[in-house]
Design an enzyme around this catalytic site. Structure first.
Site, PDB file in Angstrom:
ATOM      1  NE  ARG A 199      -3.304 -20.224 -40.640  1.00  0.00           N
ATOM      2  CZ  ARG A 199      -2.799 -21.294 -41.358  1.00  0.00           C
ATOM      3  NH1 ARG A 199      -2.622 -22.616 -41.002  1.00  0.00           N
ATOM      4  NH2 ARG A 199      -1.819 -20.936 -42.424  1.00  0.00           N
TER       5      ARG A 199
ATOM      6  CD  GLN B 100       3.300 -25.404 -44.835  1.00  0.00           C
ATOM      7  OE1 GLN B 100       4.257 -25.152 -45.329  1.00  0.00           O
ATOM      8  NE2 GLN B 100       2.509 -24.222 -44.289  1.00  0.00           N
TER       9      GLN B 100
ATOM     10  CG  ASP C 246      -6.562 -24.173 -46.336  1.00  0.00           C
ATOM     11  OD1 ASP C 246      -5.695 -24.894 -47.158  1.00  0.00           O
ATOM     12  OD2 ASP C 246      -6.481 -23.860 -45.211  1.00  0.00           O
TER      13      ASP C 246
ATOM     14  CE  LYS D 139       0.201 -23.520 -47.125  1.00  0.00           C
ATOM     15  NZ  LYS D 139       0.132 -22.257 -46.118  1.00  0.00           N
TER      16      LYS D 139
HETATM   17  O1  MRU Z   1      -1.047 -23.269 -43.842  1.00  0.00           O
HETATM   18  P1  MRU Z   1      -1.306 -24.413 -43.457  1.00  0.00           P
HETATM   19  O2  MRU Z   1      -0.083 -25.496 -43.247  1.00  0.00           O
HETATM   20  O3  MRU Z   1      -2.335 -24.707 -42.572  1.00  0.00           O
HETATM   21  O4  MRU Z   1      -1.926 -24.744 -45.189  1.00  0.00           O
HETATM   22  C1  MRU Z   1      -2.399 -26.188 -45.281  1.00  0.00           C
HETATM   23  C2  MRU Z   1      -2.939 -26.582 -46.451  1.00  0.00           C
HETATM   24  O5  MRU Z   1      -2.936 -25.541 -47.309  1.00  0.00           O
HETATM   25  C3  MRU Z   1      -3.660 -28.035 -46.742  1.00  0.00           C
HETATM   26  O6  MRU Z   1      -3.278 -28.220 -48.026  1.00  0.00           O
HETATM   27  C4  MRU Z   1      -4.988 -27.692 -46.540  1.00  0.00           C
HETATM   28  O7  MRU Z   1      -5.290 -27.060 -45.188  1.00  0.00           O
HETATM   29  C5  MRU Z   1      -5.614 -29.041 -46.683  1.00  0.00           C
HETATM   30  S1  MRU Z   1      -5.230 -29.973 -45.579  1.00  0.00           S
HETATM   31  C6  MRU Z   1      -6.084 -31.529 -45.559  1.00  0.00           C
END
Ligand code: MRU
Length: 345
Positions: free
Chosen positions: A96, A203, A244, A255
């Site tokens: 990723r 999510q 992220d 996200k």
């Molecule tokens: O695609 P995901 O579900 O991995 O995306 C997660 C997010 O965008 C979270 O907000 C981010 O990773 C921070 S988690 C503490």
């Protein structure tokens, strides 16, 4: 997950068996199943398919996973060992692209191995085991600290809004954006949460609603397109999101939908906090537009949650997993080192 909930850690290294143990988040909230992983392809598959997800959790999983792979290398030759280790780290790192914590954790593992080079393969393996566990325990401590700094911003009776899942399921325990809510609750403050559903992978609906209610937090789910309406009603005291990757100028990738929420926050004059450990900050990326945004399959919109496809094949689908919120829309970052304005990171 939080100890009080009786639920296991989202991701952990079983040091006795050298196995990576994760909650399979694709099955939540209907089934709580732990997976034990030892093969590279199953670890990569788990990260790509979001069985383990959330920036901190995939970093911890990659560190533990790399150690589990290294423990099984059948060689006493250090050069061969290091070749395999770096090749596997590169493959894990490519799963990723957006979450900084993934490359951060793998860099920590490789530099730990390198600092033990020359002591023999057995010593390097044992250093990697200790380092992977340290990355996991550090995540717990750092998230707790984010929670403590963030909880100071919350009053008894406040309601916060959040997007995606940046809670315990996105880390080892506590999480980032939900950590202030958990710590405030532990301190006896009642804080309620509006969770955005978070299309297309839900999510917010599947994970945030689950973990908050398992931990006794008053939770209301809304569709993403209801956020403006709820904010207009004056129901929200603050918005807390995860992150992220933060660029050096304070632009923050999170996200898809976070940017939209930050614009709404400005419009309604609601503080917009991004909660992130320093392992998410990437000082080598100057600004948000340099952050690589993961593009995912259109099937996530077309058919994932439906018995039959809900979109004509004639339509193209655009499915970026993240967007970038410009620093000027961020009230502050809540980090383990305290609350920082974007230029103070
Ligand atoms: O695609 P995901 O579900 O991995 O995306 C997660 C997010 O965008 C979270 O907000 C981010 O990773 C921070 S988690 C503490």
């Amino acid at each position: 997950m939080l100890k009080e909930s009786g639920l296991p850690r989202t991701v952990t290294l079983d040091t006795e068996k050298a196995e990576l143990v994760i909650i399979d988040q694709t099955l939540l909230p209907n089934e709580l199943k732990l997976l034990r992983l030892i093969e590279l392809d199953e670890m990569c598959d788990a990260i790509k398919k979001l069985r383990v997800r959330g920036a901190p959790a995939i970093g911890v999983a990659a560190a533990a996973g790399l150690y589990c792979l290294a423990e099984r290398y059948d060689t006493k030759n250090e050069d061969e060992f290091f070749q395999k280790l770096k090749a596997d780290a590169d493959i894990l790192n490519a799963t990723r692209p957006t979450a900084r914590n993934l490359s951060w954790a793998l860099e920590e593992m490789i530099s730990c191995a390198e600092s033990h080079k020359g002591k023999g393969v057995v010593a390097v393996k044992s250093a990697l085991k200790a380092k992977a566990k340290d990355v996991e325990e550090q995540d717990v401590a750092v998230c707790k600290a984010i929670g403590e700094h963030g909880a100071a911003l919350l009053k008894d009776g406040d309601t916060v809004m959040t997007v995606c899942n940046a809670g315990a399921l996105a880390a080892v325990e506590y999480g980032t954006a939900l950590a202030p809510v958990y710590v405030a609750s532990e301190n006896g403050k009642k804080v309620a949460v509006y969770s955005m559903e978070t299309r297309p992978l839900l999510q917010g609906a599947r994970l945030t609603s689950f973990e908050l209610t398992e931990n006794g937090v008053d939770t209301t789910l809304i569709c993403d397109n209801m956020a403006a309406s709820v904010l207009a009603q004056g129901k929200i005291n603050a918005i807390f999101t995860g992150c992220d990757r933060v660029a050096a100028n304070g632009d923050a990738a999170n996200k898809i939908g976070t940017y939209m929420l930050a614009i709404l926050a400005k419009h309604f004059d609601v503080p917009f906090y991004v909660c992130a450990p320093y392992s998410t900050v990437d000082f080598s990326t100057k600004k948000g537009e340099d952050i690589i945004i993961e593009q995912r399959s259109g099937e996530e919109l077309r058919s994932l949650w439906y018995e039959k496809s809900m979109v004509t094949k004639k339509a193209r689908i655009y499915n970026p997993a993240f967007d970038v919120t410009p620093a000027e829309l961020i009230t502050a970052f809540i980090t383990e080192r305290g609350i920082k304005k974007p230029h103070e990171l």
